[in-house]
Design an enzyme around this catalytic site. Structure first.
Site, PDB file in Angstrom:
ATOM      1  N   GLN A   1       0.846  -1.303   0.219  1.00 44.28           N
ATOM      2  CA  GLN A   1       0.272   0.133   0.165  1.00 44.28           C
ATOM      3  C   GLN A   1       0.910   1.265   0.284  1.00 44.28           C
ATOM      4  OE1 GLN A   1      -3.208  -1.073   2.572  1.00 44.28           O
ATOM      5  NE2 GLN A   1      -1.802  -2.465   3.842  1.00 44.28           N
TER       6      GLN A   1
ATOM      7  N   ILE B   1       3.605   4.322  -1.308  1.00 47.23           N
ATOM      8  CA  ILE B   1       3.835   5.029  -2.300  1.00 47.23           C
ATOM      9  C   ILE B   1       5.771   5.216  -2.749  1.00 47.23           C
ATOM     10  CG2 ILE B   1       1.938   5.830  -2.255  1.00 47.23           C
ATOM     11  CD1 ILE B   1       1.957   8.384  -0.925  1.00 47.23           C
TER      12      ILE B   1
ATOM     13  N   HIS C   1      -1.199   1.449  -4.877  1.00 48.93           N
ATOM     14  CA  HIS C   1      -1.805   3.233  -4.518  1.00 48.93           C
ATOM     15  C   HIS C   1      -0.512   3.950  -5.222  1.00 48.93           C
ATOM     16  CE1 HIS C   1      -3.644   1.945  -0.607  1.00 48.93           C
ATOM     17  NE2 HIS C   1      -4.372   1.486  -1.105  1.00 48.93           N
TER      18      HIS C   1
ATOM     19  N   CYS D   1       3.597  21.469 -16.588  1.00 46.54           N
ATOM     20  CA  CYS D   1       4.323  21.571 -17.285  1.00 46.54           C
ATOM     21  C   CYS D   1       5.164  22.252 -18.786  1.00 46.54           C
ATOM     22  CB  CYS D   1       3.660  19.995 -18.165  1.00 46.54           C
ATOM     23  SG  CYS D   1       4.858  19.469 -19.545  1.00 46.54           S
TER      24      CYS D   1
HETATM   25  P1  CNA Z   1      -1.799   2.526   8.913  1.00 45.97           P
HETATM   26  O1  CNA Z   1      -2.958   3.102   8.776  1.00 45.97           O
HETATM   27  O2  CNA Z   1      -0.601   4.249   9.416  1.00 45.97           O
HETATM   28  O3  CNA Z   1      -0.520   1.663   9.369  1.00 45.97           O
HETATM   29  C1  CNA Z   1       0.373   1.423  10.183  1.00 45.97           C
HETATM   30  C2  CNA Z   1       0.341   0.695  11.131  1.00 45.97           C
HETATM   31  O4  CNA Z   1       1.889   0.411  11.275  1.00 45.97           O
HETATM   32  C3  CNA Z   1      -0.361   0.899  12.388  1.00 45.97           C
HETATM   33  O5  CNA Z   1      -0.864   0.439  12.685  1.00 45.97           O
HETATM   34  C4  CNA Z   1       1.027   0.915  13.054  1.00 45.97           C
HETATM   35  O6  CNA Z   1       0.946   1.101  14.674  1.00 45.97           O
HETATM   36  C5  CNA Z   1       2.063  -0.104  12.628  1.00 45.97           C
HETATM   37  N1  CNA Z   1       3.287   0.629  12.648  1.00 45.97           N
HETATM   38  C6  CNA Z   1       4.018   1.866  12.939  1.00 45.97           C
HETATM   39  N2  CNA Z   1       5.345   1.364  12.262  1.00 45.97           N
HETATM   40  C7  CNA Z   1       5.808  -0.166  13.393  1.00 45.97           C
HETATM   41  C8  CNA Z   1       6.408  -0.554  13.509  1.00 45.97           C
HETATM   42  N3  CNA Z   1       7.836   0.041  13.562  1.00 45.97           N
HETATM   43  N4  CNA Z   1       6.324  -2.091  13.962  1.00 45.97           N
HETATM   44  C9  CNA Z   1       5.685  -2.890  13.563  1.00 45.97           C
HETATM   45  N5  CNA Z   1       4.236  -1.833  12.984  1.00 45.97           N
HETATM   46  C10 CNA Z   1       4.571  -0.362  12.933  1.00 45.97           C
HETATM   47  O7  CNA Z   1      -1.393   2.715   7.394  1.00 45.97           O
HETATM   48  P2  CNA Z   1      -1.646   1.768   6.147  1.00 45.97           P
HETATM   49  O8  CNA Z   1      -0.676   1.004   5.790  1.00 45.97           O
HETATM   50  O9  CNA Z   1      -2.527   0.288   7.225  1.00 45.97           O
HETATM   51  O10 CNA Z   1      -2.757   2.444   5.379  1.00 45.97           O
HETATM   52  C11 CNA Z   1      -2.998   2.561   4.566  1.00 45.97           C
HETATM   53  C12 CNA Z   1      -2.478   3.898   3.801  1.00 45.97           C
HETATM   54  C13 CNA Z   1      -0.930   4.611   4.202  1.00 45.97           C
HETATM   55  C14 CNA Z   1      -2.148   3.548   2.584  1.00 45.97           C
HETATM   56  O11 CNA Z   1      -2.803   4.467   1.736  1.00 45.97           O
HETATM   57  C15 CNA Z   1      -0.479   4.383   1.956  1.00 45.97           C
HETATM   58  O12 CNA Z   1      -0.497   4.681   0.890  1.00 45.97           O
HETATM   59  C16 CNA Z   1      -0.623   5.486   3.385  1.00 45.97           C
HETATM   60  N6  CNA Z   1       0.705   5.645   3.877  1.00 45.97           N
HETATM   61  C17 CNA Z   1       2.522   5.134   2.945  1.00 45.97           C
HETATM   62  C18 CNA Z   1       3.277   5.281   3.309  1.00 45.97           C
HETATM   63  C19 CNA Z   1       4.604   5.088   2.862  1.00 45.97           C
HETATM   64  O13 CNA Z   1       3.967   5.211   1.526  1.00 45.97           O
HETATM   65  N7  CNA Z   1       5.575   5.073   3.593  1.00 45.97           N
HETATM   66  C20 CNA Z   1       3.154   6.673   4.539  1.00 45.97           C
HETATM   67  C21 CNA Z   1       2.113   6.952   4.616  1.00 45.97           C
HETATM   68  C22 CNA Z   1       0.573   6.658   4.703  1.00 45.97           C
END
Ligand code: CNA
Length: 253
Positions: A105, A107, A123, A155
């Protein structure tokens, strides 16, 4: 969470991926927090600072300047961000044939930076941008440069440049969904890493896997919406967990 828990979890993980094949892994924002990218719903998540409305298509189209101003820091950060132990672990496991498919999920493109191939990016990828009029593509570095001089990147044809991500309110790629569905239906082990499983259709894949007889393992710090369905849940920090598993796989690389 003690050291013994992490040791037990990593041992069990190795047993599961060695005995149940094929394996599909679904990753979420929690796999990238150790690289310095905040998640959405964790305690320090983006939703505590930026309204979810900013990630809606209508918001972007109506207020591109506001969108770019609120996400500028993330755009600059994405250029330099590096994969962490979890991305590296997954890449090594794929290289050695333990993982068939990774559905993400995220990006941030960090699975690919770690060397993974064939990642299903549900995504999109925030490292890529394109013109909404002529389709010309731009890298995140080019957009970061443009944003130094203008509040909204346009652009050379005059069209508005947008990130190649799926905003709330947009459809996901049909081919990505079809590949994700197919692999979820036919795997024996489905592993969720770092997702609260609140966002659909992504959260539907572990459900599809479990309904088709796969073993469902969820590794996440804190609750997820599908904990009740899991055969096993490791509530732990992914960085510590991945380091422990990497230790066990060191001799493979
Ligand atoms: P979310 O809903 O924010 O869930 C993330 C989960 O990971 C939470 O339950 C946290 O407690 C858990 N978590 C955080 N850090 C740790 C860790 N170190 N160890 C273990 N668990 C941890 O995010 P989801 O991915 O479930 O939701 C999907 C969305 C978030 C999508 O649309 C993404 O595009 C979007 N997103 C992406 C990014 C990225 O690309 N890195 C960043 C922020 C949001």
């Amino acid at each position: 969470m003690s050291k013994t828990d992490i040791e037990k979890y990593s041992q069990k993980f190795v047993e599961l991926i060695s005995s149940l094949q094929p394996v599909v892994v679904l990753t979420g924002a929690g796999v990238s927090t150790a690289s310095g990218i905040p998640d959405f719903r964790g305690p320090d998540g983006l939703y505590s600072k930026i309204s979810p409305r900013v990630f809606e298509l209508d918001f972007f189209l109506e207020q591109p300047q506001e969108y770019y101003s609120l996400t500028m820091n993330r755009i600059h950060m994405l250029k330099d961000v590096k994969p962490n132990e979890t991305h590296i672990l997954l890449a090594i496991l794929q290289k050695h044939g333990f993982i068939e498919t990774v559905i993400t999920q995220n990006i941030d493109g960090l699975h690919q930076k770690a060397g993974m191939e064939g990642v299903i990016e549900l995504h999109g990828n925030a490292g890529n941008f394109y013109c909404m009029d002529c389709g010309e593509t731009y890298t995140v570095a080019e957009i970061a440069e443009k944003l130094k001089f203008e509040p909204v990147p346009y652009c050379s044809c005059g069209g508005l440049i947008r990130p190649d991500v799926v905003f709330f309110g947009e459809f996901l790629s049909e081919s990505a969904l079809a590949r994700a569905r197919e692999s979820s239906q036919s795997c024996q082990l489905f592993v969720v890493m770092g997702s609260s499983l609140n966002v659909y259709p992504a959260a539907g894949f572990p459900r599809i896997a479990a309904e088709n007889g796969a073993y469902l393992l969820i590794i996440n710090r804190g609750e997820t919406a599908l904990d009740y369905m899991a055969n096993l849940k490791f509530d732990c920090d992914l960085e510590a967990f991945s380091k422990a598993v990497l230790e066990k796989f060191k001799e493979l690389d």
